[in-house]
Design a protein around this motif. Structure first.
Motif, mmCIF file in Angstrom:
data_model
loop_
_atom_site.group_PDB
_atom_site.id
_atom_site.type_symbol
_atom_site.label_atom_id
_atom_site.label_comp_id
_atom_site.label_asym_id
_atom_site.label_seq_id
_atom_site.Cartn_x
_atom_site.Cartn_y
_atom_site.Cartn_z
ATOM 1 N N HIS A 49 26.947 41.951 35.328
ATOM 2 C CA HIS A 49 25.684 41.263 35.274
ATOM 3 C C HIS A 49 24.928 41.028 36.535
ATOM 4 C CE1 HIS A 49 27.245 39.347 31.387
ATOM 5 N NE2 HIS A 49 25.736 39.129 31.322
ATOM 6 N N TYR A 52 21.337 42.707 37.093
ATOM 7 C CA TYR A 52 20.251 42.186 37.044
ATOM 8 C C TYR A 52 19.718 41.223 38.521
ATOM 9 C CZ TYR A 52 20.738 43.777 32.395
ATOM 10 O OH TYR A 52 21.099 44.481 31.239
ATOM 11 N N SER A 53 20.706 41.449 39.342
ATOM 12 C CA SER A 53 20.911 40.362 40.496
ATOM 13 C C SER A 53 20.106 40.860 41.751
ATOM 14 C CB SER A 53 22.149 39.955 40.914
ATOM 15 O OG SER A 53 22.867 40.857 41.605
ATOM 16 N N HIS A 56 21.204 44.328 42.867
ATOM 17 C CA HIS A 56 21.257 45.389 41.908
ATOM 18 C C HIS A 56 21.657 46.629 42.557
ATOM 19 C CE1 HIS A 56 19.535 47.966 38.912
ATOM 20 N NE2 HIS A 56 18.944 48.623 39.832
ATOM 21 N N VAL A 102 21.441 41.354 29.263
ATOM 22 C CA VAL A 102 21.314 40.343 30.285
ATOM 23 C C VAL A 102 21.872 38.853 29.732
ATOM 24 C CG1 VAL A 102 19.211 39.815 29.463
ATOM 25 C CG2 VAL A 102 19.401 39.598 32.045
ATOM 26 N N ASP A 103 21.944 38.718 28.608
ATOM 27 C CA ASP A 103 22.390 37.490 28.185
ATOM 28 C C ASP A 103 23.604 36.860 29.081
ATOM 29 O OD1 ASP A 103 20.342 37.744 26.372
ATOM 30 O OD2 ASP A 103 21.876 37.596 24.512
ATOM 31 N N LYS A 108 18.387 33.298 39.426
ATOM 32 C CA LYS A 108 17.095 34.225 39.757
ATOM 33 C C LYS A 108 17.334 35.650 39.315
ATOM 34 C CE LYS A 108 15.149 31.186 43.150
ATOM 35 N NZ LYS A 108 14.902 31.107 44.414
ATOM 36 N N LYS A 109 16.433 36.179 38.666
ATOM 37 C CA LYS A 109 17.139 37.964 38.268
ATOM 38 C C LYS A 109 15.918 38.374 39.287
ATOM 39 C CE LYS A 109 17.597 37.171 33.400
ATOM 40 N NZ LYS A 109 17.158 35.650 33.150
ATOM 41 N N ASN A 112 14.613 42.353 35.335
ATOM 42 C CA ASN A 112 14.715 41.979 33.961
ATOM 43 C C ASN A 112 14.223 42.938 33.030
ATOM 44 O OD1 ASN A 112 14.750 39.954 31.995
ATOM 45 N ND2 ASN A 112 12.710 39.062 32.384
ATOM 46 N N ASN A 114 13.751 43.674 29.282
ATOM 47 C CA ASN A 114 13.650 43.171 27.721
ATOM 48 C C ASN A 114 14.154 44.015 26.849
ATOM 49 O OD1 ASN A 114 11.861 45.219 26.949
ATOM 50 N ND2 ASN A 114 10.219 44.032 28.361
#
Length: 244
Positions: A49, A52-53, A56, A102-103, A108-109, A112, A114
């Motif tokens: 995960h 996405y941080s 990255h 991403v779920d 804060k990302k 992102n 989609n």
């Protein structure tokens, strides 16, 4: 300047040490780096995960560096090591290239993606590659690292006590990786069957990915510590004295 055989041996050992250090430092670098860069959540549900941080580039960068080193890693006397490390390097690339969904990401990302960018088949490649990567790490611990350090023709019965101790450590690291994978699967299955999530199961993937990486990193660092017993640093000499 012409390189000697000793120079090549030292470089080879440093390569092993670098792989170990990358494995040991990755989860902690992601935690503290993400927090320092502005995300109030230290932990994410999984190491993946952090794609996405704010960390990255560190997540992707370390996996790419690790993958490149593993692919370039060669043992002329033991072809299995070269083959397994090549596969491990490819799997490391795949984990970085095909992100998890991403779920579940907290806070804060930095990045992102989609639903139109992220494809459902990414998940299959990501988790399949992560599983195979840890499986390769376990093979190193159970099989490859337990061979003699310098003479692969040496029989296990000829190993001295320190080599036998190192092999027990490699075996423990291997079981640590296997048990970590099983715990990730068990916690995921528990959530699926009970439809409940506890604080522990929420972060269980990150926790057991970390334990697997610690086992992986320690095994490579131990394998590459041959030159520490004659190093100028008294700290390094003292550290490896029980096993070298």
């Amino acid at each position: 300047m012409k390189l000697t055989k000793d120079d090549y041996i030292i470089s080879y050992l440093l390569l092993r040490q670098l792989i170990g250090i990358l494995g040991l430092s990755l989860p902690f670098a992601l935690i503290f780096g993400n927090r320092l860069l502005g995300n109030e959540h230290w932990l994410q549900p999984s190491i993946s995960h952090y794609f996405y941080s704010y960390m990255h580039f560190a997540f992707v960068g370390v996996l790419f560096i690790l993958g490149a080193i593993l692919i370039s890693y060669r043992e002329k006397e033991y072809r299995l090591a070269s083959r397994v490390s090549t596969f491990a390097g490819v799997f490391a690339f795949c984990v970085a290239i095909f992100p998890t969904k991403v779920d579940g990401f907290l806070g804060k990302k930095y990045l992102n993606i989609n639903e139109f960018d992220w494809k459902s088949w990414f998940k299959i490649i990501h988790f399949g590659s992560a599983f195979c990567l840890f499986a390769c790490f376990a093979i190193f611990c159970f099989v490859i690292f337990q061979k003699a350090d310098e003479d692969n023709a040496l029989k296990p019965s000829d190993f001295d006590e320190k080599k036998k101790l190192r092999n027990r450590i490699y075996k423990a690291c291997g079981w640590g990786i296997v048990l970590s994978i099983l715990m990730i699967g068990g916690c995921t299955l528990y959530e699926h069957l009970t439809h409940t999530q506890t604080t522990f199961t929420k972060y269980s993937t990150f926790i057991f990915e970390t334990t697997a990486l610690l086992c992986f990193g320690n095994s490579w660092l131990l394998k590459g510590s041959v030159n520490w017993k004659t190093d100028e640093s008294s700290i390094l000499r003292k550290m490896v004295e029980p096993v070298r």
